[in-house]
Design a protein around this motif. Sequence first.
Motif, PDB file in Angstrom:
ATOM      1  N   GLU A   1     -12.088  -8.734   7.228  1.00  0.00           N
ATOM      2  CA  GLU A   1     -10.926  -7.845   7.119  1.00  0.00           C
ATOM      3  C   GLU A   1     -11.197  -6.509   7.797  1.00  0.00           C
ATOM      4  O   GLU A   1     -10.348  -5.995   8.521  1.00  0.00           O
ATOM      5  N   LEU A   2     -12.375  -5.941   7.537  1.00  0.00           N
ATOM      6  CA  LEU A   2     -12.731  -4.665   8.170  1.00  0.00           C
ATOM      7  C   LEU A   2     -12.767  -4.795   9.688  1.00  0.00           C
ATOM      8  O   LEU A   2     -12.320  -3.888  10.401  1.00  0.00           O
ATOM      9  N   GLY A   3     -13.275  -5.907  10.184  1.00  0.00           N
ATOM     10  CA  GLY A   3     -13.320  -6.131  11.626  1.00  0.00           C
ATOM     11  C   GLY A   3     -11.929  -6.200  12.234  1.00  0.00           C
ATOM     12  O   GLY A   3     -11.641  -5.552  13.250  1.00  0.00           O
ATOM     13  N   LYS A   4     -11.065  -6.988  11.632  1.00  0.00           N
ATOM     14  CA  LYS A   4      -9.691  -7.100  12.133  1.00  0.00           C
ATOM     15  C   LYS A   4      -8.959  -5.774  12.020  1.00  0.00           C
ATOM     16  O   LYS A   4      -8.233  -5.368  12.940  1.00  0.00           O
TER      17      LYS A   4
ATOM     18  N   ARG B   1      -6.231   4.859   4.343  1.00  0.00           N
ATOM     19  CA  ARG B   1      -5.256   3.795   4.602  1.00  0.00           C
ATOM     20  C   ARG B   1      -5.837   2.416   4.343  1.00  0.00           C
ATOM     21  O   ARG B   1      -5.149   1.550   3.778  1.00  0.00           O
ATOM     22  N   PHE B   2      -7.075   2.150   4.734  1.00  0.00           N
ATOM     23  CA  PHE B   2      -7.661   0.827   4.477  1.00  0.00           C
ATOM     24  C   PHE B   2      -7.635   0.533   2.984  1.00  0.00           C
ATOM     25  O   PHE B   2      -7.232  -0.542   2.554  1.00  0.00           O
ATOM     26  N   TRP B   3      -8.072   1.487   2.200  1.00  0.00           N
ATOM     27  CA  TRP B   3      -8.075   1.307   0.748  1.00  0.00           C
ATOM     28  C   TRP B   3      -6.653   1.074   0.234  1.00  0.00           C
ATOM     29  O   TRP B   3      -6.412   0.152  -0.557  1.00  0.00           O
ATOM     30  N   ALA B   4      -5.698   1.878   0.658  1.00  0.00           N
ATOM     31  CA  ALA B   4      -4.329   1.798   0.155  1.00  0.00           C
ATOM     32  C   ALA B   4      -3.648   0.505   0.584  1.00  0.00           C
ATOM     33  O   ALA B   4      -2.959  -0.139  -0.225  1.00  0.00           O
ATOM     34  N   TYR B   5      -3.820   0.092   1.833  1.00  0.00           N
ATOM     35  CA  TYR B   5      -3.181  -1.151   2.297  1.00  0.00           C
ATOM     36  C   TYR B   5      -3.700  -2.339   1.508  1.00  0.00           C
ATOM     37  O   TYR B   5      -2.947  -3.208   1.094  1.00  0.00           O
ATOM     38  N   ARG B   6      -5.016  -2.394   1.345  1.00  0.00           N
ATOM     39  CA  ARG B   6      -5.635  -3.502   0.612  1.00  0.00           C
ATOM     40  C   ARG B   6      -5.212  -3.523  -0.841  1.00  0.00           C
ATOM     41  O   ARG B   6      -5.034  -4.581  -1.430  1.00  0.00           O
ATOM     42  N   ARG B   7      -5.073  -2.360  -1.417  1.00  0.00           N
ATOM     43  CA  ARG B   7      -4.801  -2.257  -2.856  1.00  0.00           C
ATOM     44  C   ARG B   7      -3.326  -2.397  -3.206  1.00  0.00           C
ATOM     45  O   ARG B   7      -2.983  -3.019  -4.197  1.00  0.00           O
TER      46      ARG B   7
ATOM     47  N   THR C   1       3.755   1.972  13.615  1.00  0.00           N
ATOM     48  CA  THR C   1       4.675   0.838  13.722  1.00  0.00           C
ATOM     49  C   THR C   1       3.960  -0.362  14.331  1.00  0.00           C
ATOM     50  O   THR C   1       4.083  -1.493  13.846  1.00  0.00           O
ATOM     51  N   LEU C   2       3.190  -0.133  15.380  1.00  0.00           N
ATOM     52  CA  LEU C   2       2.415  -1.210  15.998  1.00  0.00           C
ATOM     53  C   LEU C   2       1.332  -1.721  15.047  1.00  0.00           C
ATOM     54  O   LEU C   2       1.072  -2.929  14.981  1.00  0.00           O
ATOM     55  N   ALA C   3       0.700  -0.818  14.318  1.00  0.00           N
ATOM     56  CA  ALA C   3      -0.368  -1.206  13.393  1.00  0.00           C
ATOM     57  C   ALA C   3       0.171  -2.063  12.250  1.00  0.00           C
ATOM     58  O   ALA C   3      -0.514  -2.980  11.799  1.00  0.00           O
ATOM     59  N   PHE C   4       1.385  -1.781  11.787  1.00  0.00           N
ATOM     60  CA  PHE C   4       1.964  -2.593  10.716  1.00  0.00           C
ATOM     61  C   PHE C   4       2.047  -4.056  11.155  1.00  0.00           C
ATOM     62  O   PHE C   4       1.627  -4.958  10.425  1.00  0.00           O
ATOM     63  N   ALA C   5       2.580  -4.283  12.349  1.00  0.00           N
ATOM     64  CA  ALA C   5       2.700  -5.657  12.848  1.00  0.00           C
ATOM     65  C   ALA C   5       1.326  -6.315  12.961  1.00  0.00           C
ATOM     66  O   ALA C   5       1.140  -7.466  12.534  1.00  0.00           O
ATOM     67  N   GLY C   6       0.353  -5.605  13.509  1.00  0.00           N
ATOM     68  CA  GLY C   6      -0.991  -6.167  13.652  1.00  0.00           C
ATOM     69  C   GLY C   6      -1.642  -6.478  12.322  1.00  0.00           C
ATOM     70  O   GLY C   6      -2.279  -7.530  12.148  1.00  0.00           O
ATOM     71  N   ASN C   7      -1.494  -5.588  11.362  1.00  0.00           N
ATOM     72  CA  ASN C   7      -2.121  -5.811  10.052  1.00  0.00           C
ATOM     73  C   ASN C   7      -1.399  -6.874   9.241  1.00  0.00           C
ATOM     74  O   ASN C   7      -2.033  -7.696   8.586  1.00  0.00           O
TER      75      ASN C   7
ATOM     76  N   VAL D   1      -0.387  -2.645  -0.544  1.00  0.00           N
ATOM     77  CA  VAL D   1       0.588  -3.185   0.401  1.00  0.00           C
ATOM     78  C   VAL D   1       0.419  -4.685   0.590  1.00  0.00           C
ATOM     79  O   VAL D   1       1.322  -5.471   0.301  1.00  0.00           O
ATOM     80  N   PHE D   2      -0.734  -5.101   1.106  1.00  0.00           N
ATOM     81  CA  PHE D   2      -0.979  -6.510   1.388  1.00  0.00           C
ATOM     82  C   PHE D   2      -1.793  -7.084   0.238  1.00  0.00           C
ATOM     83  O   PHE D   2      -3.015  -7.030   0.227  1.00  0.00           O
ATOM     84  N   LEU D   3      -1.086  -7.639  -0.724  1.00  0.00           N
ATOM     85  CA  LEU D   3      -1.706  -8.055  -1.974  1.00  0.00           C
ATOM     86  C   LEU D   3      -2.526  -9.325  -1.804  1.00  0.00           C
ATOM     87  O   LEU D   3      -2.187 -10.195  -1.004  1.00  0.00           O
ATOM     88  N   ALA D   4      -3.579  -9.431  -2.603  1.00  0.00           N
ATOM     89  CA  ALA D   4      -4.408 -10.631  -2.609  1.00  0.00           C
ATOM     90  C   ALA D   4      -3.566 -11.807  -3.088  1.00  0.00           C
ATOM     91  O   ALA D   4      -2.590 -11.627  -3.822  1.00  0.00           O
ATOM     92  N   PRO D   5      -3.901 -13.025  -2.670  1.00  0.00           N
ATOM     93  CA  PRO D   5      -3.134 -14.186  -3.125  1.00  0.00           C
ATOM     94  C   PRO D   5      -3.011 -14.216  -4.653  1.00  0.00           C
ATOM     95  O   PRO D   5      -3.962 -13.921  -5.370  1.00  0.00           O
ATOM     96  N   ASN D   6      -1.835 -14.531  -5.116  1.00  0.00           N
ATOM     97  CA  ASN D   6      -1.514 -14.639  -6.543  1.00  0.00           C
ATOM     98  C   ASN D   6      -1.642 -13.326  -7.296  1.00  0.00           C
ATOM     99  O   ASN D   6      -1.755 -13.322  -8.514  1.00  0.00           O
ATOM    100  N   ALA D   7      -1.666 -12.218  -6.597  1.00  0.00           N
ATOM    101  CA  ALA D   7      -1.730 -10.913  -7.275  1.00  0.00           C
ATOM    102  C   ALA D   7      -0.315 -10.379  -7.429  1.00  0.00           C
ATOM    103  O   ALA D   7       0.488 -10.470  -6.535  1.00  0.00           O
ATOM    104  N   ALA D   8      -0.047  -9.847  -8.592  1.00  0.00           N
ATOM    105  CA  ALA D   8       1.259  -9.259  -8.843  1.00  0.00           C
ATOM    106  C   ALA D   8       1.288  -7.858  -8.229  1.00  0.00           C
ATOM    107  O   ALA D   8       0.261  -7.195  -8.157  1.00  0.00           O
ATOM    108  N   PRO D   9       2.469  -7.396  -7.787  1.00  0.00           N
ATOM    109  CA  PRO D   9       2.549  -6.020  -7.288  1.00  0.00           C
ATOM    110  C   PRO D   9       2.076  -5.027  -8.342  1.00  0.00           C
ATOM    111  O   PRO D   9       2.306  -5.216  -9.540  1.00  0.00           O
ATOM    112  N   VAL D  10       1.398  -3.990  -7.913  1.00  0.00           N
ATOM    113  CA  VAL D  10       0.893  -2.969  -8.816  1.00  0.00           C
ATOM    114  C   VAL D  10       2.076  -2.133  -9.320  1.00  0.00           C
ATOM    115  O   VAL D  10       2.899  -1.669  -8.543  1.00  0.00           O
TER     116      VAL D  10
END
Length: 176
Positions: free
Chosen positions: A35-38, A155-161, A77-83, A163-172
């Motif tokens: 994930e960090l690499g991508k 942003r890395f911390w916030a997106y992971r926590r 805007t470009l980063a959103f699509a990539g992530n 925005v892009f939730l882990a599988p089967n994780a409920a929204p915070v």
Amino acid sequence: MSTLTSPPPPSAPAPAREAGLIAGLYDRFSHLVHELGKFGVVGGLCFGVDFGLNAILLAQGVEDLAAKAISTTIAATLAFAGNRYWTWRDRESSGLGREYALYFFFNLVGLGIALICVAISKYGLGGIWPEVFDTKLASLIAGSVVGNVFGTIFRFWAYRRFVFLAPNAAPVTEEA
């Protein structure tokens, strides 16, 4: 006369133990490493867009803070699509609208971090040493280098926590 005793031999040679430790750590954190690499690849490309656009806007005479805000908005805007479609494509979507809104909220916070760095350089340090800190180059470095470093960590911390939730994780939510 005393005799020297040597410690018992280790169960495995030191290089083998170290390799086992590294392999174990990699196995445990390989998903995070990928994930960090991508995230880094997407961020690096978007950094180039942000930096280049910011430099062009500054050269065109756009005010320092406005130039940084415009370049960051386009790069984000470009980063959103990539992530969304590469870095965290394996994560469940909690709704494109929700993700987009949160993503840009956290980008605004990241932009705020970069703008604070520009303001400190231009208006704070620039008042003390204007020939160094109240320049277009200083604004470019403060916003696109220093500000992006601190903003990217956030942003890395916030997106992971959030925005892009882990599988089967409920929204915070507030209750969680």
